[in-house]
Motif scaffolding. Structure first.
Motif, PDB file in Angstrom:
ATOM      1  N   SER A 130     -27.946  43.114  10.586  1.00  0.00           N
ATOM      2  CA  SER A 130     -28.374  43.095   9.179  1.00  0.00           C
ATOM      3  C   SER A 130     -27.469  43.947   8.287  1.00  0.00           C
ATOM      4  CB  SER A 130     -29.819  43.589   9.065  1.00  0.00           C
ATOM      5  OG  SER A 130     -29.880  44.935   9.499  1.00  0.00           O
ATOM      6  N   GLU A 131     -26.757  44.886   8.889  1.00  0.00           N
ATOM      7  CA  GLU A 131     -25.872  45.746   8.085  1.00  0.00           C
ATOM      8  C   GLU A 131     -24.529  45.098   7.786  1.00  0.00           C
ATOM      9  OE1 GLU A 131     -26.436  50.270   9.521  1.00  0.00           O
ATOM     10  OE2 GLU A 131     -26.243  48.851  11.180  1.00  0.00           O
ATOM     11  N   ARG A 132     -24.210  44.046   8.516  1.00  0.00           N
ATOM     12  CA  ARG A 132     -22.851  43.512   8.439  1.00  0.00           C
ATOM     13  C   ARG A 132     -22.650  42.602   7.231  1.00  0.00           C
ATOM     14  NH1 ARG A 132     -21.489  40.974  13.911  1.00  0.00           N
ATOM     15  NH2 ARG A 132     -19.427  40.923  12.931  1.00  0.00           N
ATOM     16  N   THR A 133     -21.452  42.679   6.643  1.00  0.00           N
ATOM     17  CA  THR A 133     -21.122  41.878   5.457  1.00  0.00           C
ATOM     18  C   THR A 133     -19.729  41.273   5.626  1.00  0.00           C
ATOM     19  OG1 THR A 133     -19.847  43.444   4.101  1.00  0.00           O
ATOM     20  CG2 THR A 133     -22.249  43.743   4.139  1.00  0.00           C
ATOM     21  N   PRO A 134     -19.416  40.269   4.822  1.00  0.00           N
ATOM     22  CA  PRO A 134     -18.111  39.606   4.925  1.00  0.00           C
ATOM     23  C   PRO A 134     -16.952  40.455   4.422  1.00  0.00           C
ATOM     24  CG  PRO A 134     -19.731  38.223   3.795  1.00  0.00           C
ATOM     25  CD  PRO A 134     -20.319  39.579   3.885  1.00  0.00           C
ATOM     26  N   GLU A 135     -17.234  41.681   3.960  1.00  0.00           N
ATOM     27  CA  GLU A 135     -16.153  42.538   3.464  1.00  0.00           C
ATOM     28  C   GLU A 135     -16.019  43.815   4.290  1.00  0.00           C
ATOM     29  OE1 GLU A 135     -16.933  43.069  -0.705  1.00  0.00           O
ATOM     30  OE2 GLU A 135     -16.212  41.038  -1.151  1.00  0.00           O
ATOM     31  N   ASP A 136     -16.569  43.790   5.479  1.00  0.00           N
ATOM     32  CA  ASP A 136     -16.580  45.020   6.280  1.00  0.00           C
ATOM     33  C   ASP A 136     -15.191  45.441   6.756  1.00  0.00           C
ATOM     34  OD1 ASP A 136     -19.275  45.381   6.042  1.00  0.00           O
ATOM     35  OD2 ASP A 136     -19.796  44.602   8.025  1.00  0.00           O
ATOM     36  N   VAL A 137     -14.321  44.477   6.957  1.00  0.00           N
ATOM     37  CA  VAL A 137     -13.037  44.800   7.584  1.00  0.00           C
ATOM     38  C   VAL A 137     -11.870  44.367   6.696  1.00  0.00           C
ATOM     39  CG1 VAL A 137     -11.574  44.433   9.605  1.00  0.00           C
ATOM     40  CG2 VAL A 137     -14.062  44.495   9.872  1.00  0.00           C
ATOM     41  N   GLN A 138     -10.988  45.319   6.424  1.00  0.00           N
ATOM     42  CA  GLN A 138      -9.749  44.990   5.718  1.00  0.00           C
ATOM     43  C   GLN A 138      -8.580  45.300   6.658  1.00  0.00           C
ATOM     44  OE1 GLN A 138      -7.217  46.143   1.668  1.00  0.00           O
ATOM     45  NE2 GLN A 138      -9.420  45.927   1.527  1.00  0.00           N
ATOM     46  N   ILE A 139      -7.821  44.258   6.952  1.00  0.00           N
ATOM     47  CA  ILE A 139      -6.674  44.408   7.842  1.00  0.00           C
ATOM     48  C   ILE A 139      -5.401  44.085   7.063  1.00  0.00           C
ATOM     49  CG2 ILE A 139      -5.471  43.389   9.849  1.00  0.00           C
ATOM     50  CD1 ILE A 139      -7.778  44.973  10.848  1.00  0.00           C
ATOM     51  N   ALA A 140      -4.407  44.954   7.192  1.00  0.00           N
ATOM     52  CA  ALA A 140      -3.094  44.697   6.575  1.00  0.00           C
ATOM     53  C   ALA A 140      -2.066  44.502   7.677  1.00  0.00           C
ATOM     54  CB  ALA A 140      -2.693  45.875   5.688  1.00  0.00           C
ATOM     55  N   HIS A 141      -1.287  43.438   7.571  1.00  0.00           N
ATOM     56  CA  HIS A 141      -0.249  43.149   8.566  1.00  0.00           C
ATOM     57  C   HIS A 141       1.117  43.258   7.878  1.00  0.00           C
ATOM     58  CE1 HIS A 141       0.715  40.778  12.451  1.00  0.00           C
ATOM     59  NE2 HIS A 141       1.843  41.265  11.970  1.00  0.00           N
ATOM     60  N   PHE A 142       1.845  44.292   8.217  1.00  0.00           N
ATOM     61  CA  PHE A 142       3.169  44.539   7.642  1.00  0.00           C
ATOM     62  C   PHE A 142       4.253  44.023   8.575  1.00  0.00           C
ATOM     63  CE2 PHE A 142       0.459  47.918   6.016  1.00  0.00           C
ATOM     64  CZ  PHE A 142       0.891  48.150   4.719  1.00  0.00           C
ATOM     65  N   ASP A 143       5.373  43.550   8.007  1.00  0.00           N
ATOM     66  CA  ASP A 143       6.584  43.474   8.824  1.00  0.00           C
ATOM     67  C   ASP A 143       7.799  43.856   8.001  1.00  0.00           C
ATOM     68  OD1 ASP A 143       7.503  41.200   7.503  1.00  0.00           O
ATOM     69  OD2 ASP A 143       7.286  39.877   9.235  1.00  0.00           O
ATOM     70  N   VAL A 144       8.931  43.979   8.677  1.00  0.00           N
ATOM     71  CA  VAL A 144      10.162  44.437   8.050  1.00  0.00           C
ATOM     72  C   VAL A 144      10.950  43.214   7.580  1.00  0.00           C
ATOM     73  CG1 VAL A 144      12.349  45.637   8.473  1.00  0.00           C
ATOM     74  CG2 VAL A 144      10.214  46.482   9.510  1.00  0.00           C
ATOM     75  N   ASN A 145      11.415  43.273   6.349  1.00  0.00           N
ATOM     76  CA  ASN A 145      12.183  42.143   5.820  1.00  0.00           C
ATOM     77  C   ASN A 145      13.476  41.919   6.607  1.00  0.00           C
ATOM     78  OD1 ASN A 145      10.295  41.743   3.808  1.00  0.00           O
ATOM     79  ND2 ASN A 145      11.384  43.071   2.332  1.00  0.00           N
ATOM     80  N   ASP A 146      13.603  40.718   7.139  1.00  0.00           N
ATOM     81  CA  ASP A 146      14.824  40.335   7.849  1.00  0.00           C
ATOM     82  C   ASP A 146      15.241  41.345   8.922  1.00  0.00           C
ATOM     83  OD1 ASP A 146      16.951  38.709   8.504  1.00  0.00           O
ATOM     84  OD2 ASP A 146      18.288  39.597   7.004  1.00  0.00           O
ATOM     85  N   ALA A 147      14.299  41.765   9.729  1.00  0.00           N
ATOM     86  CA  ALA A 147      14.614  42.755  10.774  1.00  0.00           C
ATOM     87  C   ALA A 147      15.632  42.200  11.768  1.00  0.00           C
ATOM     88  CB  ALA A 147      13.335  43.168  11.511  1.00  0.00           C
ATOM     89  N   THR A 148      15.525  40.920  12.084  1.00  0.00           N
ATOM     90  CA  THR A 148      16.467  40.339  13.038  1.00  0.00           C
ATOM     91  C   THR A 148      17.886  40.361  12.483  1.00  0.00           C
ATOM     92  OG1 THR A 148      14.734  38.933  13.965  1.00  0.00           O
ATOM     93  CG2 THR A 148      17.007  38.270  14.410  1.00  0.00           C
ATOM     94  N   ILE A 194      -5.672  49.279   9.782  1.00  0.00           N
ATOM     95  CA  ILE A 194      -7.101  49.189   9.483  1.00  0.00           C
ATOM     96  C   ILE A 194      -7.307  49.967   8.192  1.00  0.00           C
ATOM     97  CG2 ILE A 194      -9.424  49.718  10.285  1.00  0.00           C
ATOM     98  CD1 ILE A 194      -8.224  49.952  13.153  1.00  0.00           C
ATOM     99  N   CYS A 195      -7.682  49.272   7.140  1.00  0.00           N
ATOM    100  CA  CYS A 195      -7.680  49.883   5.819  1.00  0.00           C
ATOM    101  C   CYS A 195      -9.078  49.941   5.218  1.00  0.00           C
ATOM    102  CB  CYS A 195      -6.798  49.069   4.862  1.00  0.00           C
ATOM    103  SG  CYS A 195      -5.077  48.993   5.381  1.00  0.00           S
ATOM    104  N   PRO A 196      -9.282  50.894   4.329  1.00  0.00           N
ATOM    105  CA  PRO A 196     -10.472  50.844   3.475  1.00  0.00           C
ATOM    106  C   PRO A 196     -10.206  49.800   2.386  1.00  0.00           C
ATOM    107  CG  PRO A 196      -9.089  52.647   2.790  1.00  0.00           C
ATOM    108  CD  PRO A 196      -8.400  52.018   3.981  1.00  0.00           C
ATOM    109  N   ALA A 197     -11.112  49.653   1.457  1.00  0.00           N
ATOM    110  CA  ALA A 197     -10.907  48.705   0.354  1.00  0.00           C
ATOM    111  C   ALA A 197      -9.721  49.178  -0.481  1.00  0.00           C
ATOM    112  CB  ALA A 197     -12.177  48.613  -0.501  1.00  0.00           C
ATOM    113  N   MET A 198      -8.585  48.558  -0.307  1.00  0.00           N
ATOM    114  CA  MET A 198      -7.377  48.921  -1.056  1.00  0.00           C
ATOM    115  C   MET A 198      -6.965  47.747  -1.931  1.00  0.00           C
ATOM    116  SD  MET A 198      -5.157  50.927   1.901  1.00  0.00           S
ATOM    117  CE  MET A 198      -3.591  50.682   1.038  1.00  0.00           C
TER     118      MET A 198
END
Lengths: 263, 263, 263, 263
Positions: A130-148, A194-198
């Motif tokens: 009952s506590e869970r909501t669709p905004e509970d988790v904020q995930i950010a996926h970073f990568d490096v521009n043209d790392a290869t 794993i981010c807060p609301a940013m």
């Protein structure tokens, strides 16, 4: 507002075990650690969570969607199949670092990580349905521009690694200090936080900071959902959008809301 | 003088594979990567070598004792059991970074890491039996003084991790720049370095640098042998000696020579 | 004449462990057993040997090419990574069953399989380099004619399995009683046998017996070499030749000799 | 009355893959197969089901408690991490063999097991929550009386194996023909059967048949529950009761009912 359920996974009394009665073969330790992590990734990932290897003897997971029974089963199955056991502490908070603080404190109260008698502790609370909501988790996926193109195909592998590592070290400290976010290197040129609301602005500033401080250019896709897996998949798709649009920041559309994309 | 045979292990065209046709589940990628690393650790470790996960898509190994046939078998067995294939480049030099430079260059000449047609390359030379000596490999095994008491049992796990990571980042850059040594975090509070012929003074200076720059206190055991496994085991025993004697640097006795212990 | 080095791998005190302090989850036991077997397959297979899962708590390997040091390393690496340990007994003979008899007797003399104090026994002899010849190992690889068309695509899976199992049970008893050969089901419709020096006629008679007794039609490729892997690969190629030529028995060309193919 | 949900797991086009372009190393195939099975055991076992290795290219699972989403996730995660893919067919019936018949037929209708174009089929129905009852699954866990004393510690391992195998072969055929039950050897001297609603008398007769026909003395614990894991654990405890009481048949107390124990 996010509401992250963090789980600290700690191998019980691991340091002493690695040198008892004599130091064990390093490649056996590496094998055992990485397979244990792989099993956690399958167990937690198959139930919608994410786990990161962190220091291997201590691993951090975000486990929105896994309840007490899941955590007990995880301890049981690892105990049945490995020469070591694990303790699990959980914590819940809008701020990931506060949730982890709470998860860690639960284990610390039960004894030292190198206390031979402290085994298979399970401490902390779990989000109820009952506590869970669709905004509970904020995930950010970073990568490096043209790392290869810039690193892998140009430098020797160690110097490529140093570049990536510098970018990671800068980002992890910045996000932890400014936002209480937890960032993990996940291989290649990828970092998952794993981010807060940013906000999009927060991400732009983070990227600018890393470029200024470490000279590494990042881009980021962000997802928000009820579970880490859903948020993480949205983040991956948003990162693909960065690639196609040439943008630095893309926010995925929240699952139960009208999303706003931005560069 | 050391004579390290370095092997660069590179997953072929991995980045594109992870998002084709769509981004794959992150926990599946983590599982696959860490199990691949575990299999490399068993294969290389069982033949006397060491491998480090580095960026997981690119892994660095020191393979004194493994010949061309071993490397071919490794490619074959991975190709038979994983959805990805690996290319291997080798290099040999008294300086680990020069050896890795050479190992990397061999793969780079064969094409980009993201070239879909470049698969299972095997480039570079291998030490012949007659070239090998009991001083070919110098391994240093560092750990953090009282990491459990100062960090793990006191801070939340992410802040502990930041401390360890800072110490590692400082050490890896220092040893690479000053000595051409290659340092890898191997879990917990442990760092293993592939070193050229370095003296006890060199190690004291390294430790002093990390303490001054990152505030992290290290100690180190050092081993010298014909293979990474033997050198690494000597280093582990020397590190145990540090613990018992309260010293910061211990050099293991070379296998075919009279050794000198020092703090 | 063949000269097989057989190794019996026995998990120490396994039965009691599976129910101590309470019966363990069956799927955890299955996972642990099959991963242990997989690790043995990699270790032994990477050194030219073959291992079969047999009863999982007791596994049979043919280890021509692996010496005492290899066996000690195998015990060490399993002990470092599993919650159980293994004992190893070896035996050498022209007759596979006699070699296994000897390998088994070595462990039995050291105590019961369920003796809690009998751990990591290593008993028996190893072939020295000078004793080894290119005809030491004869491997036969059987499969069922058109198993997919006759069984898998027609019957329910359990009835398909019963058919295959019947063929296997008949063959294993016949070859053991008539020739002292050891036959193992290896999945699908495949059976691999460790054989003494047997002729094409012997194989024809074996196949005829299985067809008469169990109604299952087999074909077989046979290889002879210094190691199980080489003999096994020759057997596989010979079996492919059966497929292409429509023959029931093909003998691979011995590595150091002029071979004779036959149907 | 029982109501078993059976799942047939079939590796797509596996036979041809093992010899394309050339026969692959047998120990690599064994490794891959047994690790795939281990991953299925973890996935299915962690959700309350049981899976058996059967022929490895075709595996049989009882999956009461796993729905369509679970099956889809299983296909996705295996596809992400292995060089092969799997098809899954399900069937539901009071009779295990009828359920498996239906599960198999679904895949057969979609094409041959060796049809290169037939990949990742998912066919069949799943029990809905409302259909499930605490008596859906009956699991029988057999073992051989004093197998260690009579076989393992007395005979060579192959002859021990033949004895166990004979007992298994006799039991599997009897239970399949008389009751439509599916029996699987699970290692050591253990056989697990997926049974319809069978009585204590039925089990006594089965054991008597195996003793008369194969000379192997069995005992059995039986459990009944909503999921295979629960039924299987009850069966294990009942088997322990056989050991302590010296009885041949023990029926565990059904979870939602007053049970009757019997010898």
């Amino acid at each position: 507002m996010t509401n992250a359920q963090l789980t600290l996974v700690q191998i019980d009394n691991y340091g002493p075990w690695t040198v008892t009665p004599d130091p064990r073969r390093e490649m056996d330790l590496q094998t055992m650690q990485s397979r244990l992590f792989a099993d956690l990734a399958q167990f937690i990932g198959g139930r919608g969570g994410y786990v990161f290897f962190t220091r291997f003897d201590n691993m951090v997971a975000i486990t929105n969607g896994l309840d007490r029974t899941d955590h007990e089963l995880l301890q049981e199955t690892i105990g049945n199949r490995y020469p070591v056991t694990i303790s699990l502490g959980t914590g819940i908070d809008a701020s990931p670092i506060v949730a982890l603080e709470s998860a860690t404190a639960g284990l610390q109260r039960a004894g030292s990580a190198q206390d031979g008698d402290r085994r298979e502790v399970l401490s902390g609370d779990f989000l109820s349905a009952s506590e869970r909501t669709p905004e509970d988790v904020q995930i950010a996926h970073f990568d490096v521009n043209d790392a290869t193109g810039k690193y892998t195909d140009q430098l020797n592998e160690f110097d490529s690694f140093i570049q990536i590592e510098q970018g990671y070290a800068t980002l992890m400290r910045y996000l932890r200090e400014e936002h209480g976010a937890l960032s993990f290197f996940v291989g290649g040129d990828n970092i998952i936080s794993i981010c807060p609301a940013m906000s999009a602005d927060d991400y732009h500033e983070s990227i600018a900071h890393v470029e200024a401080d470490a000279g590494v250019e990042l881009k980021v896709g962000v997802g928000v959902a009820e579970t880490p897996h859903e948020a993480g998949m949205d983040a991956k798709h948003a990162l693909e959008a960065c690639r196609h649009r040439g943008t630095a920041v893309e926010l995925g559309v929240p699952h139960d809301d009208v999303g706003v994309a931005t560069d």
